[in-house]
Write a protein that holds these residues in place. Structure first.
Motif, mmCIF file in Angstrom:
data_model
loop_
_atom_site.group_PDB
_atom_site.id
_atom_site.type_symbol
_atom_site.label_atom_id
_atom_site.label_comp_id
_atom_site.label_asym_id
_atom_site.label_seq_id
_atom_site.Cartn_x
_atom_site.Cartn_y
_atom_site.Cartn_z
ATOM 1 N N SER A 1 10.373 45.315 55.257
ATOM 2 C CA SER A 1 9.709 44.346 54.021
ATOM 3 C C SER A 1 8.521 43.497 53.593
ATOM 4 C CB SER A 1 11.766 43.443 53.622
ATOM 5 O OG SER A 1 10.883 41.932 54.560
ATOM 6 N N TYR B 1 11.813 44.716 49.197
ATOM 7 C CA TYR B 1 12.456 45.504 50.098
ATOM 8 C C TYR B 1 12.095 46.728 49.496
ATOM 9 C CZ TYR B 1 14.004 40.788 51.225
ATOM 10 O OH TYR B 1 14.055 39.307 51.462
ATOM 11 N N ASN C 1 8.304 40.317 49.465
ATOM 12 C CA ASN C 1 9.342 39.454 48.454
ATOM 13 C C ASN C 1 9.849 40.951 48.020
ATOM 14 O OD1 ASN C 1 7.290 39.339 46.539
ATOM 15 N ND2 ASN C 1 8.613 38.476 45.491
ATOM 16 N N LEU D 1 12.758 45.803 44.953
ATOM 17 C CA LEU D 1 13.303 46.453 45.752
ATOM 18 C C LEU D 1 13.408 47.249 45.012
ATOM 19 C CD1 LEU D 1 15.814 44.115 44.919
ATOM 20 C CD2 LEU D 1 17.357 46.362 46.406
#
Ligand SMILES: Cc1cc2nc3c(=O)[nH]c(=O)nc-3n(C[C@H](O)[C@H](O)[C@H](O)COP(=O)(O)OP(=O)(O)OC[C@H]3O[C@@H](n4cnc5c(N)ncnc54)[C@H](O)[C@@H]3O)c2cc1C
Ligand SMILES: NC(=O)C1=CN([C@@H]2O[C@H](COP(=O)(O)OP(=O)(O)OC[C@H]3O[C@@H](n4cnc5c(N)ncnc54)[C@H](O)[C@@H]3O)[C@@H](O)[C@H]2O)C=CC1
Ligand SMILES: [Co+2]
Ligand SMILES: [K+]
Ligand SMILES: [Mg+2]
Length: 516
Positions: free
Chosen positions: A171, A176, A174, A93
């Motif tokens: 995104s 975000y 993988n 993230l």
């Protein structure tokens, strides 16, 4: 129920990749890494709260956050960190750096990490057109419509309004990509939780230990080693300001049985008597103890104090009938007596004015040499009881003079004075100041409380008080005129001089022994 997932159906769902506990033959929880992007954070101009929010939420969702990295707004740095994190963790993230200005380059950095180009995204172009109008393409706003080639968009649905959120979460593989503005980040995260939800759940137990870390370290080390293979993490977190325990020990894993077994082991092996009974300790006494509750708590164990409390509450109720909250303040200097009193007054006010918006006013006449610990405690109390602290400097009489001219609406001061304090033998619950003092009504609801009563009250309710009282001080004045109470001094079995806490003082006539 989430911890044991032995069937292959579940295992396969997770990025097609599964890892096993060394000894338990169970899948490891999903892992995450967080990259916080922003020069302003590295300069100390903005405090990073986004990673904290993400960690909290991810942990609740059963995701094991392994790392947070804080980096500059720099394409190459973002690219290399993203590449590294993307390979290391199941999900990544990022926070920040996706605005329209030159200094926001997170999108470019992430594109570079995956060797992709940044291109206009048709859906985002349409969105921006609606949002900004036709001409936006020739402005910096166009940046907001561009993403790496393989980007996916996730539109959240506003939980309250049921409408689709205006702007999606982007995104890439993988990774975000969240905005840095906390409300935007939180809104996206909270409405898109399903993206990160797992079948896991962490089972956490905690022990509150009243012993020094140095003394419990061997037990913790042995236990951590024994349960390491079962994926159990044992954490040790000392709290310097807690009056009831010194260390919080956490035991946690994605397996309930393993957590319970490790907890039992610790309970068995830790020194006798150092574990705080969780039924006797309340971590948020301010929220939990209403005025009615006080009476009940002491009724059987200490009927005399029980009646003193009832009497104090009557006086406070009378005070609240005579004076409005604007006209009233509590004389609060962080000492134990006014700490007990503050709790009573706060409860009485909450009962009388359940809907109030105004804060309780507190008068603090600041000494020239205050104890740091006392001021620290004042700060915590200010938050805990939502106080409006009026700080005055200088000698007491002069400070009250200034108060009178600066805050003329204040008429009465609620004080933690007890009969045994100097010059206080003849006070009654409502006594105006002496003739040569600025005129105030002094309200003294705990005049007949003893030193022991104060400690029984504070400790029984788990109320926080200034830590100096745990370190041998029994009465606090100015720093240059206050010492520890020699009656509390002892030497331990290694011949170190130590002081017992103030609530252990036997002869309460010696309360002011440390005052010079
Ligand atoms: C509003 C007010 C009016 C006073 N009127 C008189 C008077 O008419 N005649 C007289 O001789 N003396 C007066 N005093 C002084 C008082 O009697 C004590 O000398 C003083 O409170 C210190 O007492 P202590 O050392 O026992 O401290 P404490 O036991 O700490 O004081 C008793 C209580 O006074 C309040 N208090 C003490 N210090 C402070 C501070 N620095 N800031 C805010 N509140 C504080 C607290 O509620 C505390 O619980 C007054 C003090 C105050 C704050
Ligand atoms: N409406 C929406 O959902 C979206 C809007 N935008 C636009 O992009 C811009 C914002 O993009 P950002 O990536 O947020 O820009 P940014 O990286 O410049 O951050 C904006 C502000 O957020 C705060 N911030 C950043 N990181 C933080 C952290 N870790 N903890 C606490 N605070 C932090 C800082 O005060 C910073 O000034 C705005 O102009 C907005 O209009 C961008 C994406 C989504
Ligand atoms: Co009764
Ligand atoms: K910016
Ligand atoms: Mg930025």
């Amino acid at each position: 129920m989430h911890a044991l997932r032995n069937n292959f159906h579940n295992l396969g769902r997770r990025f097609g990749r599964f890892r096993l506990y060394q000894s338990h033959n169970k899948e490891m929880p999903k892992t995450a890494g967080i990259i916080v992007v922003g020069d302003e954070i590295l300069k100390g101009q903005t405090k990073d709260i986004n990673s904290h929010h993400m960690c909290q939420s991810l942990h609740e969702l059963g995701v094991d956050v392994k790392q947070i990295s804080v980096i500059r707004d720099d394409v190459d740095v973002i690219a290399s960190e993203t590449k590294k994190f993307s390979a290391l963790y199941d999900i990544v993230l990022t926070s920040g750096g996706i605005g329209p200005t030159h200094d926001d380059v997170t999108i470019e950095g992430i594109a570079k990490a995956f060797e992709e180009r940044v291109v206009p995204n048709p859906t985002l172009v349409e969105l921006c057109k609606k949002y900004f109008g036709q001409g936006f393409k020739d402005t910096p706003k166009m940046k907001l419509a561009c993403t790496p080639q393989s980007a996916e968009l996730h539109f959240g649905v506003d939980k309250v309004k049921g409408e689709r959120l205006q702007f999606p979460l982007i995104s890439v593989k993988n990774v975000y990509i969240f905005p840095g503005i906390p409300v935007l980040l939180n809104r996206l995260f909270d409405n898109l939780k399903h993206l990160f939800t797992t079948d896991d759940h962490f089972f956490m137990e905690k022990l509150l230990v009243n012993a020094f870390e140095t003394d419990i370290a061997p037990v913790l080390t042995a236990c951590a080693k024994k349960f390491d293979g079962a994926g159990v993490q044992i954490g040790s977190y000392p709290d310097w300001f807690n009056n009831y325990y010194k260390v919080k020990v956490t035991v946690e894993s994605a397996n309930e049985d393993a957590t319970k077994a490790a907890l039992k082991e610790l309970k068995d092996k830790l020194p006798q008597g150092c574990l705080l009974d969780s039924h006797k300790y309340c971590s948020d006494p301010v929220a939990q103890n209403g005025v009615e509750a006080f009476a009940d708590i002491f009724e059987t164990e200490d009927p005399i104090l029980h009646h003193k409390i009832e009497n104090s509450i009557e006086i406070l109720n009378e005070a609240l009938t005579m004076y409005s909250l604007d006209e009233l303040c509590i004389g609060f200097n962080g000492g134990k007596d006014c700490t007990a009193l503050l709790h009573l007054l706060y409860a009485a006010i909450c009962r009388k004015y359940p809907q109030r918006n105004s804060k309780l006013q507190a008068l603090y006449i600041q000494d020239e040499h205050p104890f740091e610990e006392l001021e620290e405690f004042m700060k915590h109390s200010t938050n805990r009881y939502n106080l409006n602290v009026i700080t005055m400097k200088g000698a007491m009489k002069a400070a009250l003079d200034t108060l009178q001219s600066q805050q003329p609406y204040i008429k009465a001061v609620v004080m933690g004075t007890r009969c045994t304090d100097p010059y206080s033998k003849n006070l009654s619950a409502f006594t105006p100041t002496d003739g040569d003092w600025p005129y105030y009504m002094r309200i003294s609801p705990i005049l007949n409380w003893s030193y022991r009563d104060i400690w029984t009250f504070l400790r029984k309710l788990s109320l926080p008080y200034c830590v100096l009282y745990d370190r041998g001080y029994t009465s606090l004045g100015s720093r240059d005129k206050t010492q520890r109470n020699e009656k509390l001094r002892y030497t331990d079995n290694q011949n170190n001089v130590k002081y017992r806490p103030a609530h252990c003082l036997q002869n309460e006539d010696l309360e002011r022994n440390g005052r010079l």
